[in-house]
Scaffold this motif. Sequence first.
Motif, PDB file in Angstrom:
ATOM      1  N   LYS A 409      31.315  56.266  15.036  1.00 22.54           N
ATOM      2  CA  LYS A 409      32.475  55.538  15.558  1.00 22.54           C
ATOM      3  C   LYS A 409      33.165  54.744  14.441  1.00 22.54           C
ATOM      4  N   LEU A 430      37.715  48.751  16.488  1.00 21.82           N
ATOM      5  CA  LEU A 430      36.576  49.270  17.257  1.00 21.82           C
ATOM      6  C   LEU A 430      36.403  48.539  18.586  1.00 21.82           C
ATOM      7  N   LYS A 447      42.855  56.955  18.641  1.00 23.70           N
ATOM      8  CA  LYS A 447      41.823  57.411  19.577  1.00 23.70           C
ATOM      9  C   LYS A 447      40.559  56.550  19.491  1.00 23.70           C
ATOM     10  N   THR A 448      40.352  55.949  18.300  1.00 18.96           N
ATOM     11  CA  THR A 448      39.141  55.135  18.118  1.00 18.96           C
ATOM     12  C   THR A 448      39.349  53.685  18.551  1.00 18.96           C
ATOM     13  N   VAL A 451      36.682  52.013  21.040  1.00 18.07           N
ATOM     14  CA  VAL A 451      35.498  52.850  21.319  1.00 18.07           C
ATOM     15  C   VAL A 451      34.185  52.086  21.102  1.00 18.07           C
ATOM     16  N   GLY A 452      34.272  50.920  20.473  1.00 16.08           N
ATOM     17  CA  GLY A 452      33.046  50.162  20.215  1.00 16.08           C
ATOM     18  C   GLY A 452      33.024  48.821  20.907  1.00 16.08           C
ATOM     19  N   LYS A 453      33.714  48.735  22.065  1.00 18.68           N
ATOM     20  CA  LYS A 453      33.811  47.430  22.729  1.00 18.68           C
ATOM     21  C   LYS A 453      32.482  46.967  23.315  1.00 18.68           C
TER      22      LYS A 453
END
Length: 712
Positions: A409, A430, A447-448, A451-453
């Motif tokens: 990610k 992220l 798109k990223t 994604v790291g929430k």
Amino acid sequence: MTKEQVLKKYFGYDKFRPLQAEIIETILAKQDCMVLMPTGGGKSICFQVPALVMEGITLVISPLIALMHDQVQSLQANGVPSAFLNSSLTSVEQRTIEEKCKSGELKLLYISPEKLFYNDYLNFIKTLTINQIAIDESHCVSTWGHDFRPEYTKLNILKETFPEIPVVALTATADRVTRKDILTQLGVPDAKVFISSFDRPNLTLSVLPGRNRLKILQQFISKRPNQSGIIYCLSRKNTEDVAEGLRKLGITAMHYHAGVDSKTRSEVQDAFIKDEIQVIVATIAFGMGIDKSNVRFVIHYSLPSNVESYYQEIGRAGRDGMKSDTLLFYSFGDIITRKEMIQNSELPDDMKEVQLAKLDRMKQYAESEICRRRILLSYFNEEAQNDCGNCDVCQNPPKKFDATIFAQKALSAIARTEEKVAMGLLIDVLRGSQNRSIYDRGYQTLKTFGVGKELKYEEWADYITQLLNSGIIDIAYDERHSLKLNAISWQVLKGEKKVDLVRFEAYEAKKARLDEETPREKTKKEVIKDALFEKLRVLRKKIADEQNVPPFIVFSDATLSDMAQKRPINRFQMMAVSGVGEQKFNQYGEEFINEILDFTGKNPSFGRPKAEKGMTYLETFEMYKTGLSIEEMAIKRVLNPVTIISHLVKLYQDGQDIDLKQYIMTYEYNQIIAAAMKINIQKGDALKPLFESLEGVYDYGKLRIALAIWEK
């Protein structure tokens, strides 16, 4: 006096530490040598003892006025005639010291290189009977050392001027390159090198992420009431902010840096040395010039520039050998700051390369997932046989997990931001942060984005730092610290390489590393012993204040601890306490004995201490020195005269100044030895056959005296 007698009389120790005796013998044999010992390892003893054994005066080159002052003060407190010469003295004071040097009153003279070479002062030194030259902090002579001082480079003239006088170079920190350079610079390339173990097992070693620093400091210091500590900061502003923050939390702390006027610096240092300030927050301008033995903790608020500096600075804790703690805060920002400082310095390119390499070694230490003590010892070319068990890594082995998805990610976000973002903005991408920087660059459309929430900011910061340290990501310092992909990055992105990272721990979990308490509760005796130590500590402070000296000059913490353990109640027992020599007993012994008697009287459950091995011999020896006869000693001690004789014989055999011949007539001695030779009695044999062969004419006491004289 022998070196052993000097050690006991002036310093109060019964035996030398490893290598000390061998080094002293080398100096007494007029041979040059180099001594590498950790701070608090006993370097000074190596030249101070031979200074008192040999005729003449020892010249000690020392770099700082405060350091000279503390060392001379300690020597004088031990009854050693010594002095220093530097710019702090008036002309009258200087002349007085010079006269004492000429008359032979002094045994050690401390002098700075600047003073030595000012106005050809070396000509005065030539008029003295120099017996050895000690170069303290000798790493200052080398450009490869971490504290190079140009004035030290002239010191090779000392060997040229006094070619027959032994030179001893002393330092706590020097790798192989620095060692060789020191000896070359001092003109003693063939000097014998003694390298003590660099291990300081009494120091705990811990590293924590550079977050919540003030909160951690508060908790750390609150667990150490009445204990002195140093906090090292990178900048002057840091020292002021941290000191102010601690004061607001109720901790007595003051800052110290080169920008503070000399009068204030001196006052702050003096207050710290006298235990009137618990914590001093300082730049590296502080520390080298103090000899305070009871510093119980050293904290690095920021990453040091190299392992040598770090090792020397943590070495200022626990110089007395007692348990002490070290803590290093570390963040990736520290690395960036340090690299910029090196790159922007005026050093030549080759020296910049060396400094960057040394910084990298420091970074490796801070990020270590193996025993930290192993890394330190390895740096100084020493191998540790086992993990130390006294660092945070040993006590809390890191837990790893498969972090490949998280890594992918992060790497994907770097790629989609075209490798133009630093760590902070990458984490915002992220985590899907809604801030202006994101929208200005249009990153919310990636798109990223978000994604790291599931991870907190601190977790991402920790994992991205690990990716950097593992070489999975690169960083471009010249592009505002933008993160870059490399060949390994693409292997991870394509699923060709797995990534294992150390699992993030919240502060609440990591703070356990700072807990020094053991799970078990202290026994009643341990609690009372601690209370006695505190009573003795208060008495020490009272005496120190009356005499206007630092408390550790009176007695070290290690001596007070031994005193609290042994609870001496007379001269003989007090002289058996480690660190109590004749001068110290004469000055302070009775007051501390009275304090112990008062304490034990109020705490009868504490019990009386066990008699020390050899104590009864010491009591007899003290009586012997007053001129009492055997019979008088026996009456005073309520012992059999034969027992008193056995004590005197043992003392005589151990090399004490006992005149046994006064207790036996010549004809008695001749008859006993003739009989002993006739029956071929050997050392250690029972005396009964000899007693019977002489038909009981002489008692066992006479037999012991005669045989002791004969054997010697």
